[in-house]
Design an enzyme around this catalytic site. Structure first.
Site, mmCIF file in Angstrom:
data_model
loop_
_atom_site.group_PDB
_atom_site.id
_atom_site.type_symbol
_atom_site.label_atom_id
_atom_site.label_comp_id
_atom_site.label_asym_id
_atom_site.label_seq_id
_atom_site.Cartn_x
_atom_site.Cartn_y
_atom_site.Cartn_z
ATOM 1 N N ARG A 48 -6.157 -1.492 7.209
ATOM 2 C CA ARG A 48 -4.977 -2.334 7.240
ATOM 3 C C ARG A 48 -4.909 -3.501 8.266
ATOM 4 O O ARG A 48 -4.251 -3.941 8.866
ATOM 5 C CB ARG A 48 -3.576 -1.430 7.319
ATOM 6 C CG ARG A 48 -3.214 -0.679 6.396
ATOM 7 C CD ARG A 48 -2.669 -1.277 5.094
ATOM 8 N NE ARG A 48 -1.892 -0.466 3.995
ATOM 9 C CZ ARG A 48 -0.817 -0.243 4.127
ATOM 10 N NH1 ARG A 48 0.050 -0.745 4.906
ATOM 11 N NH2 ARG A 48 -0.151 0.661 3.332
ATOM 12 N N ARG A 52 1.280 -7.308 7.267
ATOM 13 C CA ARG A 52 2.622 -7.970 7.638
ATOM 14 C C ARG A 52 2.500 -8.048 9.377
ATOM 15 O O ARG A 52 3.496 -8.642 9.756
ATOM 16 C CB ARG A 52 3.751 -6.992 7.513
ATOM 17 C CG ARG A 52 4.171 -7.162 6.025
ATOM 18 C CD ARG A 52 5.059 -6.287 5.615
ATOM 19 N NE ARG A 52 4.728 -4.955 5.716
ATOM 20 C CZ ARG A 52 5.280 -3.695 5.380
ATOM 21 N NH1 ARG A 52 6.589 -3.934 4.978
ATOM 22 N NH2 ARG A 52 4.687 -2.701 5.414
ATOM 23 N N ARG A 61 2.272 -14.024 2.034
ATOM 24 C CA ARG A 61 3.095 -13.253 0.882
ATOM 25 C C ARG A 61 4.484 -13.755 0.654
ATOM 26 O O ARG A 61 4.786 -13.342 -0.670
ATOM 27 C CB ARG A 61 3.283 -11.931 2.094
ATOM 28 C CG ARG A 61 4.363 -11.069 1.572
ATOM 29 C CD ARG A 61 3.817 -10.009 0.716
ATOM 30 N NE ARG A 61 4.676 -8.794 0.524
ATOM 31 C CZ ARG A 61 5.756 -8.918 -0.270
ATOM 32 N NH1 ARG A 61 6.164 -9.896 -0.528
ATOM 33 N NH2 ARG A 61 6.671 -7.807 -0.021
ATOM 34 N N ASP A 98 -4.184 -2.624 -3.229
ATOM 35 C CA ASP A 98 -3.554 -1.333 -3.027
ATOM 36 C C ASP A 98 -3.980 -0.015 -3.778
ATOM 37 O O ASP A 98 -4.348 -0.402 -5.081
ATOM 38 C CB ASP A 98 -1.886 -1.367 -3.231
ATOM 39 C CG ASP A 98 -1.220 -0.430 -2.552
ATOM 40 O OD1 ASP A 98 -0.977 -0.468 -1.331
ATOM 41 O OD2 ASP A 98 -0.923 0.536 -3.027
ATOM 42 N N TYR A 174 1.826 9.947 -5.407
ATOM 43 C CA TYR A 174 2.755 8.810 -5.787
ATOM 44 C C TYR A 174 3.445 8.959 -7.220
ATOM 45 O O TYR A 174 4.355 8.472 -7.483
ATOM 46 C CB TYR A 174 2.274 7.576 -5.475
ATOM 47 C CG TYR A 174 1.984 7.315 -3.840
ATOM 48 C CD1 TYR A 174 2.955 6.717 -3.089
ATOM 49 C CD2 TYR A 174 0.861 7.729 -3.228
ATOM 50 C CE1 TYR A 174 3.133 6.667 -1.617
ATOM 51 C CE2 TYR A 174 0.746 7.606 -1.965
ATOM 52 C CZ TYR A 174 1.719 7.027 -1.149
ATOM 53 O OH TYR A 174 1.702 6.856 0.330
HETATM 54 O O1 CP3 Z 1 -6.240 -4.563 5.032
HETATM 55 C C1 CP3 Z 1 -6.363 -3.610 4.383
HETATM 56 O O2 CP3 Z 1 -6.531 -2.374 4.764
HETATM 57 C C2 CP3 Z 1 -6.517 -3.726 2.778
HETATM 58 C C3 CP3 Z 1 -5.055 -3.465 2.051
HETATM 59 C C4 CP3 Z 1 -4.634 -2.189 1.942
HETATM 60 C C5 CP3 Z 1 -3.175 -2.087 1.456
HETATM 61 N N1 CP3 Z 1 -2.785 -0.732 1.158
HETATM 62 C C6 CP3 Z 1 -2.203 -3.272 1.528
HETATM 63 C C7 CP3 Z 1 -0.804 -2.888 1.697
HETATM 64 C C8 CP3 Z 1 -5.273 -0.934 1.656
HETATM 65 C C9 CP3 Z 1 -6.504 -0.173 1.693
HETATM 66 C C10 CP3 Z 1 -3.978 -0.133 1.333
HETATM 67 C C11 CP3 Z 1 -4.034 1.336 0.917
HETATM 68 C C12 CP3 Z 1 -2.890 2.172 0.687
HETATM 69 N N2 CP3 Z 1 -1.702 1.886 0.043
HETATM 70 C C13 CP3 Z 1 -2.747 3.785 1.221
HETATM 71 C C14 CP3 Z 1 -3.953 4.496 1.679
HETATM 72 C C15 CP3 Z 1 -3.977 4.086 3.174
HETATM 73 C C16 CP3 Z 1 -2.848 4.445 4.045
HETATM 74 O O3 CP3 Z 1 -2.097 3.665 4.743
HETATM 75 O O4 CP3 Z 1 -2.743 5.610 4.228
HETATM 76 C C17 CP3 Z 1 -1.511 4.081 0.686
HETATM 77 C C18 CP3 Z 1 -0.766 5.375 0.740
HETATM 78 C C19 CP3 Z 1 -0.915 2.902 0.240
HETATM 79 C C20 CP3 Z 1 0.363 2.756 -0.740
HETATM 80 C C21 CP3 Z 1 1.421 2.069 -0.207
HETATM 81 N N3 CP3 Z 1 1.237 0.828 0.080
HETATM 82 C C22 CP3 Z 1 2.640 2.382 0.508
HETATM 83 C C23 CP3 Z 1 3.086 3.865 0.939
HETATM 84 C C24 CP3 Z 1 3.083 1.125 0.855
HETATM 85 C C25 CP3 Z 1 4.330 0.855 1.644
HETATM 86 C C26 CP3 Z 1 4.313 1.061 3.115
HETATM 87 C C27 CP3 Z 1 4.464 -0.350 3.842
HETATM 88 O O5 CP3 Z 1 3.249 -0.605 4.600
HETATM 89 O O6 CP3 Z 1 4.915 -1.418 3.231
HETATM 90 C C28 CP3 Z 1 2.063 -0.123 0.362
HETATM 91 C C29 CP3 Z 1 2.422 -1.282 0.756
HETATM 92 C C30 CP3 Z 1 1.132 -2.290 1.109
HETATM 93 N N4 CP3 Z 1 -0.142 -2.010 0.873
HETATM 94 C C31 CP3 Z 1 1.392 -3.165 2.216
HETATM 95 C C32 CP3 Z 1 0.085 -3.878 2.278
HETATM 96 C C33 CP3 Z 1 0.108 -4.852 3.140
HETATM 97 C C34 CP3 Z 1 2.809 -3.910 2.560
HETATM 98 C C35 CP3 Z 1 3.715 -4.532 1.574
HETATM 99 C C36 CP3 Z 1 4.005 -5.938 1.908
HETATM 100 O O7 CP3 Z 1 3.202 -6.865 2.475
HETATM 101 O O8 CP3 Z 1 5.291 -5.962 1.614
#
Ligand code: CP3
Length: 370
Positions: A48, A52, A61, A98, A174
């Site tokens: 990640r 944000r 974004r 994602d 999910y």
């Molecule tokens: O920089 C990176 O690592 C690459 C991008 C990336 C994202 N999600 C972007 C993201 C990667 C590799 C993921 C993987 C992901 N997504 C996982 C596995 C890794 C982990 O964190 O456990 C999971 C479980 C998800 C599912 C997911 N996506 C959730 C539960 C959420 C909401 C939680 C949150 O942080 O908001 C997301 C949203 C998400 N994925 C965001 C980002 C940057 C935030 C959304 C936003 O910008 O509004």
């Protein structure tokens, strides 16, 4: 999936034709480490690393509209993938996307709500499964592959590009819960009560995930990571069926088409099962969460395969001496063998970017000889 690869072939050709004419690049440190070499200065990247906590991410974004719009907008997704590279110069970029784009591409409705995370129309039965299909899979994911090609073309040659997907179990949580869950009650009751129908869901995820990862590799990803974030919720007796077996089948499929592309597995919260997970799946490297003692990993796992991890992202949030000393311990324990420095989970929202900069500097300057 032939189609996915065909569809993006033209894009890839345009995006990479300049790069491919250059003389053979040096092998990026990340790929050297993943192929089993101990590197004097271990490579690093952060899960990640785009997101944000970066003001420049929040700006893009806001422009993109929704989070999913950003994932499917190659121009903007390339930009946010590169943001942490420009700031911190890690050894790898990870595709900005994602894990939930797979259920979305299979036809499940998906939206992200501020503060609530992902929301899906839950699939909880064979009938629900029948509503999913591959009809729009390729067209939905085509923009993500375009992002992969665009990022690879823009990256310096010594910075590797990592593609990724969620592992079937984690993605299924999910799909069945309809979002984030505390106890996984619904998905676990389905998986334990009716292994056959749940197996059909896993089969669908295994084949679509393998196709998707192969397409990412064809588009320019040089390594791929499988995120099994919720592997720790699986009871020991079902671990082989729900975590190991689907992962092994994906590794086999990817290896068949792309024998030289390393696959990293990150099964969070599995503790003593990590060795089984690594060995029985055929993964090239294993990612560790922050609870896994680095010294133990050096003694047991690292002699068998490269490891990646595992600074607690809370230290990155805290910064200063506490962070430096925790990172030093990990480097001292694992830095002498094949190792990729990373966090034990994703960068937290609210983490000061200066802390990330300081950590990057520390890893870059670590020297086992000192
Ligand atoms: O920089 C990176 O690592 C690459 C991008 C990336 C994202 N999600 C972007 C993201 C990667 C590799 C993921 C993987 C992901 N997504 C996982 C596995 C890794 C982990 O964190 O456990 C999971 C479980 C998800 C599912 C997911 N996506 C959730 C539960 C959420 C909401 C939680 C949150 O942080 O908001 C997301 C949203 C998400 N994925 C965001 C980002 C940057 C935030 C959304 C936003 O910008 O509004």
């Amino acid at each position: 999936m032939e189609g996915l690869a065909d569809q993006t072939a033209a894009i890839i050709m345009t995006a990479t034709s300049n790069a491919s004419r250059r003389p053979d690049p040096v092998t990026p440190l990340l790929l050297q480490a993943l192929s089993g070499h101990a590197i004097a200065r271990p490579p690093f990247w952060f899960m990640r690393q785009a997101g944000r906590y970066l003001p420049e991410y929040r700006e893009v974004r806001a422009q993109a509209g929704s989070f999913l719009d950003l994932c499917y907008n190659p121009e903007l997704a390339v930009r946010v993938t590169l943001q942490p590279i420009e700031r911190f110069r890690p050894d790898a970029a990870i595709l900005f996307s994602d894990i939930l784009v797979i259920p979305h591409a299979l036809g499940q409705s998906l939206r992200f709500e501020e503060g609530r995370g992902p929301l899906l129309d839950a699939v909880r039965s064979r009938e629900g499964l029948a509503g999913l299909s591959g009809a729009k899979f390729e067209t939905t994911l085509a923009p993500v592959l375009e992002t992969v090609a665009g990022v690879r073309a823009a990256l310096p040659e010594d910075v590797a590009l990592i593609g990724f997907a969620g592992a079937p179990w984690t993605v299924a949580t999910y799909m069945v819960e309809g979002g984030t869950s505390r106890d996984f009650a619904t998905v676990k009751s389905w998986a334990l009560r009716d292994p056959e129908a749940f197996g059909d869901l896993l089969d669908m995820l295994v084949s679509s995930t393998a196709d998707y990862l192969c397409a990412q590799i064809a588009a320019g990803a040089q390594a791929v990571q499988l995120f099994d974030t919720w592997a720790g919720a699986v009871p020991a007796g079902a671990f082989e069926r729900l975590v190991i077996d689907p992962t092994r089948r994906i590794v086999e499929a990817v290896r068949k088409s792309h024998p030289h592309t390393p696959v990293i597995g990150f099964a969070r919260g599995v503790g003593v099962r990590t060795m089984d997970y690594a060995e029985q799946t055929g993964l090239d490297a294993v990612g560790l969460d922050s609870a896994y003692p680095a010294s133990e990993a050096a003694r047991t796992l690292q002699p068998r395969l490269p490891v990646q991890g595992n600074l607690d992202p809370a230290y990155l949030h805290v910064g200063g001496e506490a962070m430096a000393s925790a990172a030093q311990d990990i480097l001292d324990a694992l830095g002498y063998g094949p190792f990729v420095f990373n966090l034990g989970h994703g960068v937290q929202v609210g983490t000061p970017p200066e802390h990330v900069e300081a950590l990057a500097e520390q890893v870059r300057n670590w020297s086992g000889a000192a």
